[in-house]
Motif scaffolding. Structure first.
Motif, short mmCIF file in Angstrom:
data_model
loop_
_atom_site.label_atom_id
_atom_site.label_comp_id
_atom_site.label_asym_id
_atom_site.label_seq_id
_atom_site.Cartn_x
_atom_site.Cartn_y
_atom_site.Cartn_z
N ILE A 153 46.35 6.13 57.51
CA ILE A 153 47.63 6.56 56.93
C ILE A 153 48.27 7.62 57.82
O ILE A 153 47.63 8.61 58.20
CB ILE A 153 47.41 7.14 55.51
CG1 ILE A 153 46.63 6.13 54.64
CG2 ILE A 153 48.73 7.51 54.86
CD1 ILE A 153 46.18 6.69 53.31
N VAL A 154 49.53 7.41 58.15
CA VAL A 154 50.32 8.40 58.87
C VAL A 154 51.39 8.92 57.92
O VAL A 154 52.20 8.13 57.39
CB VAL A 154 50.98 7.80 60.13
CG1 VAL A 154 51.89 8.83 60.81
CG2 VAL A 154 49.92 7.30 61.10
N VAL A 155 51.39 10.22 57.68
CA VAL A 155 52.33 10.83 56.74
C VAL A 155 53.27 11.76 57.50
O VAL A 155 52.81 12.70 58.18
CB VAL A 155 51.59 11.64 55.65
CG1 VAL A 155 52.59 12.25 54.67
CG2 VAL A 155 50.59 10.76 54.91
N GLU A 156 54.58 11.49 57.39
CA GLU A 156 55.56 12.35 58.03
C GLU A 156 55.82 13.59 57.17
O GLU A 156 55.55 13.59 55.97
CB GLU A 156 56.87 11.60 58.23
CG GLU A 156 56.77 10.45 59.22
CD GLU A 156 58.12 9.82 59.51
OE1 GLU A 156 58.28 9.25 60.59
OE2 GLU A 156 59.03 9.93 58.65
N ASP A 157 56.37 14.64 57.80
CA ASP A 157 56.64 15.88 57.07
C ASP A 157 57.57 15.64 55.88
O ASP A 157 57.48 16.33 54.86
CB ASP A 157 57.27 16.91 58.01
CG ASP A 157 56.23 17.54 58.92
OD1 ASP A 157 55.02 17.33 58.68
OD2 ASP A 157 56.61 18.23 59.89
N GLY A 158 58.44 14.67 55.96
CA GLY A 158 59.34 14.39 54.86
C GLY A 158 58.70 13.62 53.73
O GLY A 158 59.31 13.41 52.69
N GLY A 159 57.44 13.19 53.92
CA GLY A 159 56.72 12.49 52.86
C GLY A 159 56.59 11.00 53.06
O GLY A 159 55.77 10.35 52.41
N ASP A 160 57.40 10.42 53.95
CA ASP A 160 57.28 8.98 54.20
C ASP A 160 55.94 8.69 54.88
O ASP A 160 55.40 9.53 55.62
CB ASP A 160 58.41 8.48 55.09
CG ASP A 160 59.76 8.49 54.39
OD1 ASP A 160 59.76 8.40 53.14
OD2 ASP A 160 60.78 8.59 55.07
N ASN A 161 55.41 7.49 54.63
CA ASN A 161 54.13 7.16 55.24
C ASN A 161 54.09 5.71 55.67
O ASN A 161 54.90 4.89 55.24
CB ASN A 161 52.96 7.49 54.31
CG ASN A 161 52.99 6.69 53.03
OD1 ASN A 161 53.12 5.47 53.04
ND2 ASN A 161 52.87 7.38 51.91
N SER A 162 53.14 5.42 56.54
CA SER A 162 52.83 4.04 56.91
C SER A 162 51.32 3.90 56.85
O SER A 162 50.58 4.84 57.15
CB SER A 162 53.35 3.70 58.31
OG SER A 162 52.85 4.62 59.27
N ILE A 163 50.85 2.72 56.43
CA ILE A 163 49.44 2.53 56.13
C ILE A 163 48.96 1.22 56.71
O ILE A 163 49.62 0.18 56.57
CB ILE A 163 49.18 2.54 54.60
CG1 ILE A 163 49.73 3.82 53.97
CG2 ILE A 163 47.70 2.39 54.29
CD1 ILE A 163 49.65 3.84 52.45
N VAL A 164 47.80 1.26 57.35
CA VAL A 164 47.08 0.06 57.77
C VAL A 164 45.76 0.05 57.03
O VAL A 164 44.97 0.99 57.15
CB VAL A 164 46.83 0.04 59.29
CG1 VAL A 164 46.00 -1.18 59.67
CG2 VAL A 164 48.15 0.05 60.05
N VAL A 165 45.50 -1.00 56.24
CA VAL A 165 44.26 -1.12 55.50
C VAL A 165 43.36 -2.15 56.19
O VAL A 165 43.79 -3.26 56.47
CB VAL A 165 44.51 -1.55 54.03
CG1 VAL A 165 43.19 -1.79 53.31
CG2 VAL A 165 45.31 -0.48 53.31
N VAL A 166 42.13 -1.74 56.46
CA VAL A 166 41.12 -2.64 57.02
C VAL A 166 40.08 -2.86 55.92
O VAL A 166 39.37 -1.93 55.55
CB VAL A 166 40.47 -2.04 58.28
CG1 VAL A 166 39.45 -3.02 58.86
CG2 VAL A 166 41.53 -1.69 59.31
N PRO A 167 39.97 -4.07 55.36
CA PRO A 167 39.16 -4.27 54.16
C PRO A 167 37.68 -3.94 54.32
O PRO A 167 37.05 -3.45 53.39
CB PRO A 167 39.36 -5.76 53.84
CG PRO A 167 40.65 -6.12 54.50
CD PRO A 167 40.72 -5.28 55.73
N GLY A 168 37.10 -4.22 55.48
CA GLY A 168 35.67 -3.95 55.65
C GLY A 168 34.85 -4.62 54.56
O GLY A 168 35.05 -5.79 54.23
#
Length: 316
Positions: free
Chosen positions: A103-118
């Motif tokens: 998860i990458v979270v910007e200071d403004g609160g927006d985020n982007s997520i990559v999920v790897v199920p494992g």
């Protein structure tokens, strides 16, 4: 006021277990770009883990069914669940890595997520003992971060043993949910975006009505706007009831919905009418959003009871 009388509600959670790897940055990198972050955290997560911890801290007797890998994350995830009082006997350890969310979270609160199920990707059905764990519960909590075949198997087991099934339809799949799964669901708890994605309706009441053609009962969560409950009475008439959120200054809304669902399962399992159960769950979510992190932000029962009794104290 507490509603606990005798044994605590029993909840089984059939769901995902991930380690969240969270990087906080001023601005997320563009393709091919490297940026510097100012903070990094590892937090136990996954919608299954979040709902299990929320329900246990809210006072439920909770059993987790799912999988972790044979790595350090797996050991840490199992320990985090156990520390909150969750029974992890149904949490199998599989060869290979545990699930992770990057998860990458910007200071403004927006985020982007990559999920790897494992290890989550291996839960394609029930393992020995899983059906008994589900049968022993009053409520089964499901989400859609495990393979659909596993979710269906758990829902079938719940129906066979008269266990109330609650589905959080997240993430919403690109194809329609199987009719068989929806026929096994007693309560559907989408957020407003998931309700729109499932029905194509952006009006809340229209979406709720469309969902009631698929399942007997719906609670749509609306963030700071509260939640709405829809069900048909014995005569087939639809009643829609709104319950407000507790107004607070939110710090981090991660897993607020999972906190709500876990607390709702406990409150309803104690016999509270749905609007009151939703109000109690709203108090739990209000406490969670005032703290950073996912499972680490989830409140304990005494805190929920106190805020539910005096919601005006949430506003400082």
């Amino acid at each position: 006021m507490t509603h606990r009388t005798g044994r605590a509600p029993t909840v089984a959670v059939f769901g995902s277990t991930n380690m969240d790897l969270v990087a906080y940055v001023r601005t997320a990198p563009r393709l091919g770009e490297t940026v510097s972050g100012h903070e990094f955290r590892t937090v136990p997560g996954g919608k299954g883990t979040n709902q299990a911890i929320a329900a246990a801290r809210a006072g439920g007797e909770v059993a987790m069914v799912g999988a972790v890998g044979e790595d350090d994350f797996g050991a840490r995830l199992r320990a985090a669940l156990a520390e909150s009082g969750v029974d992890t006997a149904g949490l199998r350890t599989m060869p290979g890595p545990s699930g992770t969310a990057h998860i990458v979270v910007e200071d403004g609160g927006d985020n982007s997520i990559v999920v790897v199920p494992g290890a989550n990707g291996t839960v394609t059905g029930l393992a020995p003992g899983d059906e008994a764990r589900i049968a022993a519960a009053g409520t089964l909590l499901l989400q859609l971060e495990l393979p659909l075949s596993g979710v269906l198997a758990a829902a079938r087991a719940a129906r066979a043993h008269g266990v109330r099934t609650v589905l959080t339809p997240a993430p919403v799949p690109a194809t329609p949910l199987p009719a068989e799964l929806l026929e096994l669901v007693d309560l559907l708890v989408p957020n407003e975006h998931e309700a729109a994605a499932l029905t194509g309706e952006h009006d809340l009441d229209a979406a709720a009505l469309a969902l009631l053609d698929l399942v007997p009962e719906v609670v749509v969560t609306l963030g700071e706007a509260g939640s709405r409950h829809a069900a048909r009475d014995a005569a087939g008439h639809v009643e829609i009831v709104g319950v407000p959120a507790v107004p607070v200054a939110a710090v981090d809304a991660t897993a607020a919905g999972d906190t709500f669902v876990g607390a709702l399962a406990v409150a309803h399992g104690e016999g509270r009418p749905m609007p009151e159960a939703m109000a109690w769950a709203a108090a739990a979510a209000a406490l969670a959003v005032q703290r950073p992190g996912a499972s680490s932000s989830m409140p304990h029962r005494a805190e929920i009871d106190a805020l539910h009794a005096r919601p005006e104290e949430a506003v400082r």
